[in-house]
Write a protein that holds these residues in place. Structure first.
Motif, PDB file in Angstrom:
ATOM      1  N   SER A   1       1.570   1.575 -10.548  1.00  0.00           N
ATOM      2  CA  SER A   1       0.378   0.961 -11.146  1.00  0.00           C
ATOM      3  C   SER A   1      -0.218   1.834 -12.259  1.00  0.00           C
ATOM      4  N   THR A   2      -0.150   3.145 -12.117  1.00  0.00           N
ATOM      5  CA  THR A   2      -0.640   4.005 -13.202  1.00  0.00           C
ATOM      6  C   THR A   2       0.258   3.883 -14.433  1.00  0.00           C
TER       7      THR A   2
ATOM      8  N   ASP B   1       0.819  -1.211   0.000  1.00  0.00           N
ATOM      9  CA  ASP B   1       0.000   0.000   0.000  1.00  0.00           C
ATOM     10  C   ASP B   1       0.853   1.262   0.000  1.00  0.00           C
TER      11      ASP B   1
ATOM     12  N   LYS C   1      -4.911   6.195  -3.634  1.00  0.00           N
ATOM     13  CA  LYS C   1      -4.736   6.703  -4.997  1.00  0.00           C
ATOM     14  C   LYS C   1      -3.530   7.628  -5.135  1.00  0.00           C
TER      15      LYS C   1
ATOM     16  N   GLU D   1      -1.168  -3.251  -6.490  1.00  0.00           N
ATOM     17  CA  GLU D   1      -1.715  -1.903  -6.605  1.00  0.00           C
ATOM     18  C   GLU D   1      -2.061  -1.365  -5.224  1.00  0.00           C
ATOM     19  N   SER D   2      -1.673  -0.131  -4.962  1.00  0.00           N
ATOM     20  CA  SER D   2      -1.930   0.509  -3.676  1.00  0.00           C
ATOM     21  C   SER D   2      -3.405   0.875  -3.557  1.00  0.00           C
ATOM     22  N   LYS D   3      -3.927   0.804  -2.342  1.00  0.00           N
ATOM     23  CA  LYS D   3      -5.314   1.205  -2.099  1.00  0.00           C
ATOM     24  C   LYS D   3      -5.440   2.720  -2.057  1.00  0.00           C
TER      25      LYS D   3
ATOM     26  N   GLU E   1       4.125  -0.214  -3.540  1.00  0.00           N
ATOM     27  CA  GLU E   1       3.648  -0.934  -4.727  1.00  0.00           C
ATOM     28  C   GLU E   1       4.673  -1.902  -5.326  1.00  0.00           C
TER      29      GLU E   1
ATOM     30  N   ARG F   1      -0.635   7.206  -3.886  1.00  0.00           N
ATOM     31  CA  ARG F   1       0.607   6.422  -3.909  1.00  0.00           C
ATOM     32  C   ARG F   1       0.693   5.477  -5.101  1.00  0.00           C
ATOM     33  N   ARG F   2      -0.170   5.608  -6.051  1.00  0.00           N
ATOM     34  CA  ARG F   2      -0.189   4.717  -7.215  1.00  0.00           C
ATOM     35  C   ARG F   2       0.748   5.232  -8.309  1.00  0.00           C
ATOM     36  N   HIS F   3       2.015   5.159  -8.059  1.00  0.00           N
ATOM     37  CA  HIS F   3       2.996   5.606  -9.048  1.00  0.00           C
ATOM     38  C   HIS F   3       3.246   4.521 -10.100  1.00  0.00           C
TER      39      HIS F   3
END
Length: 103
Positions: free
Chosen positions: A97-98, A42, A91, A87-89, A45, A93-95
């Motif tokens: 996964s994006t 989380d 949003k 994938e982080s929960k 990632e 911290r979603r480096h």
């Protein structure tokens, strides 16, 4: 999310210079250890896990334990080191996964 070849290649390249964040030793695999992995996913990632020489766990056993009991994916295993991705929960911290979804 099932990772395709180009996505795995991108994640392996990003993890290349990373040092292992977690280690597994004599105590082996437990639910508490897996919960700590999920918390780290989380926040980061992408990270590495190292299996210590004194561990009774094999790479295949660890990989099966992680993938069967969580939503964390093993991107690559090299020797006694696994590269993990999830994938982080959060949003913000979603480096990774994006970037992976864009590939």
């Amino acid at each position: 999310m099932e990772l395709r070849g180009k996505q795995k290649r991108y994640l392996r390249a990003q993890a290349h210079d990373m040092r292992p964040l977690f280690s597994i030793g004599k105590q082996g695999m437990s639910q508490n250890w897996l919960d700590q992995l999920s918390d780290a996913i989380d926040k980061r990632e992408l990270f590495k896990v190292n299996i210590l020489p004194n561990s009774d766990v094999t790479v295949a056993e660890l990989q099966a334990f992680i993938e069967d009991n969580s939503d964390i994916q093993v991107v690559q295993s090299i020797g006694h080191t696994l590269v993990l991705f999830g994938e982080s929960k959060d949003k913000d911290r979603r480096h990774y996964s994006t970037a992976v979804k864009a590939i």
